[in-house]
Design an enzyme around this catalytic site. Structure first.
Site, PDB file in Angstrom:
ATOM      1  N   VAL A   1       7.141   7.891  16.152  1.00 24.97           N
ATOM      2  CA  VAL A   1       6.782   8.229  14.805  1.00 24.97           C
ATOM      3  C   VAL A   1       5.587   9.090  14.811  1.00 24.97           C
ATOM      4  O   VAL A   1       5.403  10.079  14.254  1.00 24.97           O
ATOM      5  CB  VAL A   1       6.745   6.972  14.232  1.00 24.97           C
TER       6      VAL A   1
ATOM      7  N   LYS B   1       0.922  -1.150   0.087  1.00 21.65           N
ATOM      8  CA  LYS B   1      -0.091   0.081   0.004  1.00 21.65           C
ATOM      9  C   LYS B   1       0.832   1.140   0.098  1.00 21.65           C
ATOM     10  O   LYS B   1       0.520   2.155  -0.536  1.00 21.65           O
ATOM     11  CB  LYS B   1      -0.827   0.026   1.131  1.00 21.65           C
ATOM     12  N   ASN B   2       2.076   1.109   0.691  1.00 22.60           N
ATOM     13  CA  ASN B   2       2.978   2.457   0.864  1.00 22.60           C
ATOM     14  C   ASN B   2       3.678   2.622  -0.398  1.00 22.60           C
ATOM     15  O   ASN B   2       4.798   3.378  -0.350  1.00 22.60           O
ATOM     16  CB  ASN B   2       3.677   2.122   2.374  1.00 22.60           C
TER      17      ASN B   2
ATOM     18  N   ARG C   1      -4.547  10.451   1.536  1.00 27.56           N
ATOM     19  CA  ARG C   1      -3.356  11.645   1.616  1.00 27.56           C
ATOM     20  C   ARG C   1      -2.625  11.471   0.404  1.00 27.56           C
ATOM     21  O   ARG C   1      -1.805  12.200   0.229  1.00 27.56           O
ATOM     22  CB  ARG C   1      -2.761  11.405   2.869  1.00 27.56           C
TER      23      ARG C   1
ATOM     24  N   CYS D   1      -5.631   8.267   7.930  1.00 33.28           N
ATOM     25  CA  CYS D   1      -5.769   7.885   9.626  1.00 33.28           C
ATOM     26  C   CYS D   1      -5.367   8.969  10.291  1.00 33.28           C
ATOM     27  O   CYS D   1      -4.419   9.713   9.922  1.00 33.28           O
ATOM     28  CB  CYS D   1      -5.272   6.685   9.678  1.00 33.28           C
TER      29      CYS D   1
END
Length: 441
Positions: free
Chosen positions: A333, A23-24, A97, A121
């Site tokens: 993070v 997904k990233n 995003r 999220c």
């Protein structure tokens, strides 16, 4: 219409699941196709919400996106790229995003970009300031307009020396996508070097980009006038693989994750073994299982790559509720990532969250009054309850907690999970989970 998952817990998950492209990475590789003057082919593409959103945005801008009905491969042709109406783009406001990463490629392709208000999220402060500052350094003009942001570059984009205050993955990707066709040389210090970032660099290099990565987190990009297309197989989703690994541990199950990559998961695999999880690493995937006996507590800090990834933290915390003793997890993070523990506490978990940095090194959240450390005492028996999914990884964590719990849980807001987990309800059914899906009232 949103759905409700009614889960009857206590059934070990056993069987096989297949994990496809990350997904990233996949949505960003799709955006990169805009930079080329020839079609690109992207393989190993998962059926997730973010892919749908980027497909729609690219099509609005004149990019032809064709999906092979058998393989699922995408062919993306940017030759007819054009300006899209702000009204059409605004229809995607809040969905994802990813649209912010369209800016550089759109400026190179058509001279301007309009980006709708961004979703994603709610796990912490994820401002787009990094992105906008980066674009300004390339020479872009940024204007706030109703419903979004208009970005242009009357004199084109030019190489720049850019230093990130934190190795943000999104900002690093913004630099890469903007700099490859910018005039001159771009030097980025403080860059993120996650496997997905390196895979995006591989995509751009296939297109004709000149990019070098130094050992000190410096990336150097020599701008080129034109790029071609690419043919690329996306790396597997290490986050989904780790989530299924935690699911096997929490439910005392046995899951073979086809597509899981040892190379990209080494830090997770070390931690998984310390907790007491079993694994067999093969050429085509990894088998994760609960070997019986007690699980071990541990002290863990999340960090940027090559540290323990923040997306691995939430599912593993559920497993730590079943460990024998006290575990400490320090999140460095995203500052609000422990909000998901509220539901676990209602299910019977013993978790305390703290503002202090309960780790070896104080982090940037230690002085900002955020609940970013957790103390987990176990083992505790989890009990079914009603849960509303807060975010992608937290939502999956709630699912596996409900699957391990005694009694019945009703989980709402599961559509969020579709953003990053392909056909997750089908996979749960194939692993023997006992659940029903109904429409929310």
């Amino acid at each position: 219409m949103s759905s409700v998952l009614t889960i009857r817990g206590g059934v070990p998950l056993t069987g096989r699941v297949t994990v496809r492209g990350a997904k990233n990475l996949v949505p960003k590789a799709m955006v990169a196709a805009l930079l080329g003057n020839e079609p690109s082919v992207l393989r190993n593409v998962p059926e997730i919400k973010d892919v749908e959103v980027v497909t729609s945005l690219l099509q609005l801008h004149g990019v032809t996106v064709e999906k092979d009905p058998v393989s699922g491969d995408l062919t993306l042709d940017p030759k007819a790229a054009k300006t899209a109406s702000s009204t059409a783009i605004d229809a995607h406001a809040g969905d994802s995003r990813i649209p912010i990463l369209l800016c550089g490629p759109l400026i190179h392709a058509i001279g301007e970009a309009f980006i709708p208000d961004l979703g994603g999220c709610k796990i912490g402060d994820r401002p787009i300031d990094y992105h906008l500052d980066v674009l300004r350094q390339f020479g872009a003009v940024v204007e706030k307009r109703p419903g979004g942001i208009h970005i242009s570059a009357p004199k084109g984009l030019h190489g720049a020396k850019i230093s990130l205050p934190y190795p943000s993955v999104g900002a690093t990707e913004q630099v890469l996508l903007s700099a490859t066709r910018a005039e001159g040389i771009t030097e980025l210090t403080g860059a993120a070097t996650e496997p997905e970032v390196i895979d995006l660099i591989a995509v751009l290099q296939k297109m004709g980009a000149i990019i070098s990565v130094q050992t000190d987190r410096t990336i150097r990009i020599e701008g080129v006038r034109d790029l071609g297309g690419y043919n690329h197989r996306a790396l597997s989703d290490r986050n989904e693989s780790a989530s299924w690994a935690s699911a096997a541990l929490v439910t005392r199950g046995d899951i073979f994750v086809e597509g899981a990559s040892q190379r990209d998961m080494m830090t997770f695999l070390n931690t998984y073994r310390k907790v007491g999880g079993g694994m067999d690493i093969g050429e085509d995937g990894i088998r994760f299982y609960h070997p019986g006996g007690k699980l071990n507590p541990l002290v863990l800090e999340t960090d940027v790559h090559p540290g323990f990834m923040t997306d691995w933290q939430q599912p593993l915390v559920v497993a730590l509720t079943q460990a024998e003793g006290v575990s400490i997890v320090h999140e460095t993070v995203y500052e609000n990532r422990f909000g998901f523990t509220d539901a676990l506490i209602r299910m019977g978990a013993s978790i305390q969250v703290h503002r202090e940095c309960l780790g070896s090194v104080p982090c940037r959240f230690g002085q900002r009054n955020f609940l970013h450390s957790a103390v987990i005492s176990g083992p505790t028996q989890l009990k079914g309850t009603d849960i509303d999914v807060p975010d992608l990884r937290g939502g999956f964590s709630h699912l596996i907690a409900a699957l391990a719990a005694t009694g019945v849980s009703r989980v709402t807001g599961i559509d969020i999970i579709n953003r990053g987990y392909e056909r997750f309800t089908e996979k749960l059914a194939g692993l023997g989970a006992d659940f029903d899906i109904t429409a929310a009232k």
